[in-house]
Design a protein around this motif. Structure first.
Motif, PDB file in Angstrom:
ATOM      1  N   ALA B   5       0.840  -1.202   0.000  1.00 50.16           N
ATOM      2  CA  ALA B   5       0.000   0.000   0.000  1.00 50.16           C
ATOM      3  C   ALA B   5       0.876   1.254   0.000  1.00 50.16           C
ATOM      4  N   PHE B   6       1.979   1.214   0.756  1.00 44.97           N
ATOM      5  CA  PHE B   6       2.888   2.350   0.802  1.00 44.97           C
ATOM      6  C   PHE B   6       3.495   2.613  -0.572  1.00 44.97           C
ATOM      7  N   ARG B   7       3.932   1.519  -1.226  1.00 52.50           N
ATOM      8  CA  ARG B   7       4.530   1.655  -2.560  1.00 52.50           C
ATOM      9  C   ARG B   7       3.525   2.201  -3.561  1.00 52.50           C
ATOM     10  N   ALA B   8       2.261   1.802  -3.413  1.00 51.32           N
ATOM     11  CA  ALA B   8       1.236   2.287  -4.343  1.00 51.32           C
ATOM     12  C   ALA B   8       0.905   3.746  -4.054  1.00 51.32           C
ATOM     13  N   ALA B   9       0.957   4.125  -2.775  1.00 49.85           N
ATOM     14  CA  ALA B   9       0.536   5.470  -2.386  1.00 49.85           C
ATOM     15  C   ALA B   9       1.600   6.519  -2.695  1.00 49.85           C
ATOM     16  N   PHE B  10       2.869   6.171  -2.469  1.00 44.51           N
ATOM     17  CA  PHE B  10       3.939   7.162  -2.539  1.00 44.51           C
ATOM     18  C   PHE B  10       3.967   7.981  -3.847  1.00 44.51           C
ATOM     19  N   PRO B  11       3.916   7.325  -5.038  1.00 42.47           N
ATOM     20  CA  PRO B  11       4.004   8.131  -6.267  1.00 42.47           C
ATOM     21  C   PRO B  11       2.925   9.206  -6.365  1.00 42.47           C
ATOM     22  N   SER B 110      -5.118  15.632   0.255  1.00 37.83           N
ATOM     23  CA  SER B 110      -5.381  14.240   0.623  1.00 37.83           C
ATOM     24  C   SER B 110      -6.759  13.808   0.135  1.00 37.83           C
ATOM     25  N   PHE B 111      -7.751  14.698   0.311  1.00 34.98           N
ATOM     26  CA  PHE B 111      -9.087  14.371  -0.177  1.00 34.98           C
ATOM     27  C   PHE B 111      -9.063  14.119  -1.685  1.00 34.98           C
ATOM     28  N   SER B 112      -8.420  15.026  -2.430  1.00 29.50           N
ATOM     29  CA  SER B 112      -8.452  14.923  -3.892  1.00 29.50           C
ATOM     30  C   SER B 112      -7.805  13.630  -4.360  1.00 29.50           C
ATOM     31  N   ILE B 113      -6.671  13.267  -3.771  1.00 32.63           N
ATOM     32  CA  ILE B 113      -5.999  12.035  -4.182  1.00 32.63           C
ATOM     33  C   ILE B 113      -6.827  10.821  -3.764  1.00 32.63           C
ATOM     34  N   ASN B 114      -7.256  10.794  -2.515  1.00 29.68           N
ATOM     35  CA  ASN B 114      -7.995   9.629  -2.033  1.00 29.68           C
ATOM     36  C   ASN B 114      -9.320   9.451  -2.755  1.00 29.68           C
ATOM     37  N   TYR B 115      -9.922  10.560  -3.196  1.00 28.02           N
ATOM     38  CA  TYR B 115     -11.187  10.413  -3.907  1.00 28.02           C
ATOM     39  C   TYR B 115     -10.981   9.901  -5.328  1.00 28.02           C
ATOM     40  N   THR B 116      -9.925  10.374  -6.003  1.00 20.15           N
ATOM     41  CA  THR B 116      -9.807  10.095  -7.432  1.00 20.15           C
ATOM     42  C   THR B 116      -8.850   8.954  -7.776  1.00 20.15           C
ATOM     43  N   ALA B 117      -7.884   8.624  -6.893  1.00 24.31           N
ATOM     44  CA  ALA B 117      -6.852   7.657  -7.269  1.00 24.31           C
ATOM     45  C   ALA B 117      -7.465   6.307  -7.636  1.00 24.31           C
ATOM     46  N   LYS B 118      -6.937   5.727  -8.705  1.00 21.95           N
ATOM     47  CA  LYS B 118      -7.370   4.375  -9.057  1.00 21.95           C
ATOM     48  C   LYS B 118      -6.493   3.424  -8.260  1.00 21.95           C
ATOM     49  N   ILE B 119      -7.015   2.890  -7.174  1.00 21.57           N
ATOM     50  CA  ILE B 119      -6.243   2.013  -6.298  1.00 21.57           C
ATOM     51  C   ILE B 119      -6.269   0.606  -6.878  1.00 21.57           C
ATOM     52  N   PRO B 120      -5.087   0.001  -7.132  1.00 25.22           N
ATOM     53  CA  PRO B 120      -5.055  -1.342  -7.722  1.00 25.22           C
ATOM     54  C   PRO B 120      -5.818  -2.361  -6.869  1.00 25.22           C
ATOM     55  N   GLN B 121      -6.376  -3.376  -7.519  1.00 20.83           N
ATOM     56  CA  GLN B 121      -7.198  -4.384  -6.843  1.00 20.83           C
ATOM     57  C   GLN B 121      -6.480  -5.042  -5.665  1.00 20.83           C
ATOM     58  N   ASN B 122      -5.169  -5.322  -5.848  1.00 27.59           N
ATOM     59  CA  ASN B 122      -4.457  -6.096  -4.828  1.00 27.59           C
ATOM     60  C   ASN B 122      -3.894  -5.217  -3.707  1.00 27.59           C
ATOM     61  N   VAL B 123      -4.273  -3.930  -3.702  1.00 32.58           N
ATOM     62  CA  VAL B 123      -3.787  -3.032  -2.649  1.00 32.58           C
ATOM     63  C   VAL B 123      -4.929  -2.717  -1.695  1.00 32.58           C
ATOM     64  N   ASP B 124      -4.646  -2.779  -0.400  1.00 28.58           N
ATOM     65  CA  ASP B 124      -5.649  -2.484   0.617  1.00 28.58           C
ATOM     66  C   ASP B 124      -6.014  -1.004   0.578  1.00 28.58           C
ATOM     67  N   ARG B 125      -7.287  -0.693   0.391  1.00 28.93           N
ATOM     68  CA  ARG B 125      -7.721   0.699   0.218  1.00 28.93           C
ATOM     69  C   ARG B 125      -7.469   1.529   1.466  1.00 28.93           C
ATOM     70  N   GLY B 126      -7.742   0.913   2.611  1.00 28.43           N
ATOM     71  CA  GLY B 126      -7.574   1.648   3.867  1.00 28.43           C
ATOM     72  C   GLY B 126      -6.134   2.086   4.080  1.00 28.43           C
ATOM     73  N   TRP B 127      -5.213   1.155   3.894  1.00 29.25           N
ATOM     74  CA  TRP B 127      -3.797   1.487   4.082  1.00 29.25           C
ATOM     75  C   TRP B 127      -3.319   2.464   3.016  1.00 29.25           C
ATOM     76  N   PHE B 128      -3.803   2.314   1.782  1.00 29.01           N
ATOM     77  CA  PHE B 128      -3.428   3.238   0.710  1.00 29.01           C
ATOM     78  C   PHE B 128      -3.785   4.674   1.121  1.00 29.01           C
TER      79      PHE B 128
END
Lengths: 111, 231
Positions: B5-11, B110-128
């Motif tokens: 989740a950290f690796r997915a979130a950082f970029p 934070s709101f803008s990223i968390n609302y719009t980011a396409k979170i990959p299926q295998n990544v936990d949304r909460g931790w992302f």
């Protein structure tokens, strides 16, 4: 420097904190999981984000004046560059970096 | 799970790093030259975590003590968070303890990223979302603390770097426009903000803008819902 006493400073900062947290937590307190969220609020939750993002772009540009200074030209050009880059490459970081560099060059060298 | 989740979130947070370090340092320096120790920007960035209010708070702290006025200003500047919360009611459901931090740290970015980011299926949304929020706050707190420590020692030849925030919101807005089928509400938000900015001026147009948006979305609920096309 401030004329306030330390207590007054702490109270002022505490009010800023409490006011901010009130605006962040209120929707979650009012529409808790136990009762179903009213249909109208659900509708707002879906309809608001696009309106918010439009509003935030305007908010970022609030200090631009079209009738004086550089007439908002660097902002317009840099936004056009950002949008163009994004439509072309669809790489979020590249579009943001490109647009920012474009803006910095414009305000430092041209305007 | 957390590392992924950290690796997915950082970029997603890299532009915020640039923007927050720049704005955060500017804020820390502003506090420093206004006569405050670095503890002030540090504590305020940790506990308020809202850039525009923190800048305004400097002038409140240097003015005579006025708690009621401080409260009114705070609520007016921060009122847009109400909209973020309403939009996030569903997305924050079932997040356990992380939910409280996600709400606490829900700034514009934070709101803008968390609302719009396409979170990959295998990544936990909460931790992302947790790491997006935490990283953003880390950038802001470290930037403003550094600014407060170094104060007037820093000389900026970085004029225009603050545009990184504008560019980010432009791209997020554009992504949102490309995802949705109809653009009625995007138009409502942009037009309301533009018109209110012209009528009320740069310092007091956000509350009228939000009232306009609410009124328009209420009046045109039927056609907007009929058109659908929400993301």
């Amino acid at each position: 420097m401030t004329d306030m006493t330390l207590t007054q400073q702490i109270i002022t900062i505490a009010i800023c904190i409490l006011g901010t947290m009130a605006t962040r937590f209120l929707p979650f307190l009012v529409f808790s999981g136990r009762r179903p969220t009213p249909k109208f609020v659900q509708y707002l939750g879906r309809a608001l984000p696009s309106a918010i993002f439009g509003m935030l772009v305007v908010y970022c540009l609030k200090n631009v004046t079209v009738f004086a200074g550089s007439h908002g030209l660097p902002e317009m050009i840099a936004i056009a560059a950002t949008v163009g880059l994004h439509l072309w490459k669809k790489q979020m970081l590249l579009s943001i970096a490109g647009g920012t560099v474009c803006y910095m060059l414009l305000v430092q060298l041209v305007f | 799970m957390r590392l992924r989740a950290f690796r997915a979130a950082f970029p997603h947070t890299i532009p915020i790093f640039a923007g927050f370090w720049f704005l955060g340092m500017a804020y820390g320096i502003y506090m420093n030259v206004s006569g405050f120790s670095f503890v002030y920007p540090m504590v305020m960035s940790i506990l308020i975590f809202g850039g525009s209010l923190e800048f305004v708070a400097v002038s409140m702290l240097t003015a005579p003590f006025a708690p009621l006025q401080t409260l009114i200003m705070t609520l007016m500047i921060q009122a847009r968070h109400l909209f973020y919360g309403i939009s996030m009611l569903d997305k924050f459901k079932g997040m356990g303890w992380k939910k409280y931090y996600l709400i606490f740290g829900m700034c514009d970015e934070s709101f803008s990223i968390n609302y719009t980011a396409k979170i990959p299926q295998n990544v936990d949304r909460g931790w992302f979302m947790f790491f997006v929020t935490l990283l953003n706050q880390f950038y802001w707190v470290s930037g403003s603390t550094l600014g407060g420590l170094l104060g007037s020692l820093i000389h900026f030849d970085t004029e225009g770097l603050d545009f990184v925030m504008t560019a980010m919101f432009v791209v997020i807005f554009l992504e949102q426009l490309m995802k949705e089928k109809k653009h009625y509400t995007a138009l409502v938000g942009t037009a309301a903000a533009l018109i209110c900015r012209l009528c009320f001026g740069a310092d007091s147009f956000m509350v009228p803008t939000m009232l306009c948006i609410l009124a328009l979305l209420t009046v045109f609920r039927k056609p907007i819902e009929k058109a659908g096309g929400f993301v």
